[in-house]
Design a protein around this motif. Sequence first.
Motif: not given
Length: 549
Positions: A494-508
């Motif tokens: 969430f806060r170090r990369t922003g992936a949870l907001l803008f790359d949810i596929e990579a998070v999954q």
Amino acid sequence: MRFSNKFRNEQIEHLKKEKFDVVVIGGGITGAGIALDAASRGLKVALVEMQDFASGTSSRSTKLVHGGLRYLKQLEVKLVAEVGKERAIVFENGPHVTTPEWMLLPLHKGGTFGKFSTSMGLRVYDFLAGVKRSERRRMLDAAETLLREPLLKKSGLKGGGLYVEYRTDDARLTIEVMKAAVNKGAIPLNYTKVEKLLYQNGKAAGVQAEDLLSGTKFNIFGRKIINAAGAWVDFIREKDDSKTGKTLKLSKGVHIVIDQSRFPLRQAVYFDTPDGRMIFAIPRNGKAYVGTTDTFYDGDPAIPAMTAAERDYLLEAIHYMFPEAAIAPNDIESSWAGVRPLIYEEGKNPSEISRKDEIWESVTGLVTIAGGKLTGYRKMAETVVDLVINQLASETNRSYPKSNTRNMPISGGEVGGSANFPEFIKEQIKNGVKAGLSSMESEQIIRMYGSNAHLLYNISQSERNRHVLPLKLFAQLQYALDYEMAATPLDFFFRRTGALLFDIEAVQKYKMAVINYFAEYFHWSEKIKEYRAAELDAEIINATKLGGK
């Protein structure tokens, strides 16, 4: 000592033994700015944050370093001038986390804005905010406006105004400011909750804190205690028995994220809605995000979530201004909700309440700063530290230097200034390629980490044969653990990369590999690992559900 939770016990021991000049409560952008300003003047600074750094408002904004255009409409001329100038300073000191973005203000027949009034308003704004010549407003006719953004509603379109806003990653800006404070000697600690304030002779003299990662309680003593807890400011005032007079009212804002394959937005747009509000639609790295709502909020500020009504409001706004896009609820990939701490004014709705900051001092000496905007964080910090330093000077008969943060690059900002940043990027890309990254990945790292990119390249070089995670993602992960005090997988995504907001596929796709690496790094038990995995999953659900009741 590295800014890493690997050294948490040593940091806590330091906090317990030292008597600080300043103890800051709150690790959002305001607290980070205060820590940097105070530490850069030679003060001994401790900072505690109940959650992760930037976990409140400072990671959930519209991600713009506003120039203050909306305040002109409210006739807050002084605020426009100050915020506009501060925006330029934020950009100059951290061009890797702040990017000029041309914003289009479409003008329609019967809309909120007329062509003449908009032209004059933007001209006045340019003057007050000290906007540089290359970024001054331009007025477009209807054809030019549609060339900029073909998806705009064509019916009644009269033209548009073009002006510059500055796009940022709010959480990364906060982290970079915090790292700069650490480089100046400050000791910030996340996941450390203030249980109560400590007093000597009736004056606030410290805090009793609990390390939420271990359950350990300890005291931190300081000559001055500053309450910069954002949405939690009044909770701290209650502990001080000083919640009197003005209080905070929380306003909730929601944003939705849509892939550009479904919403091919070319141009950032700031548009009015039928109910007279203003909404942003902004392209970012293959996505488009739209927001924000603005409603009073009485729930837990730690867990705001988008409701179905808020989702539908934003979708209706998109349908109104971009009718051909035909965006549906299932086109939303992710969302985020945040709360803004506003200083309550009777009879005003959230959009009308001033975003000006205010400073209060209680009879115990507790200094509280509330309100304000991301853009003004540096000036707010300077004002608070000036107040504290004047008090310290009279109490100790010592002299202290003036603030020097105006021309001080934040962490990652040592790139030779904003004008040189494009050249810096060109020079550094080849180093990333040598480390095993592609040119695109190398550039992405430079744009996110600035002059700290070489540290990620070093990680890439030494770990280029690891195959558990993509090399770039692994470098970001190791850097977040070693240099950015990430304590949980949620902190990272969430806060170090922003992936949870803008790359949810990579998070999954990579969440289990990241969770496993955290467990290995911190020697977690299976129980802790399961807890952190569930925490991340809960936030993924919160971000991807289409809106609750």
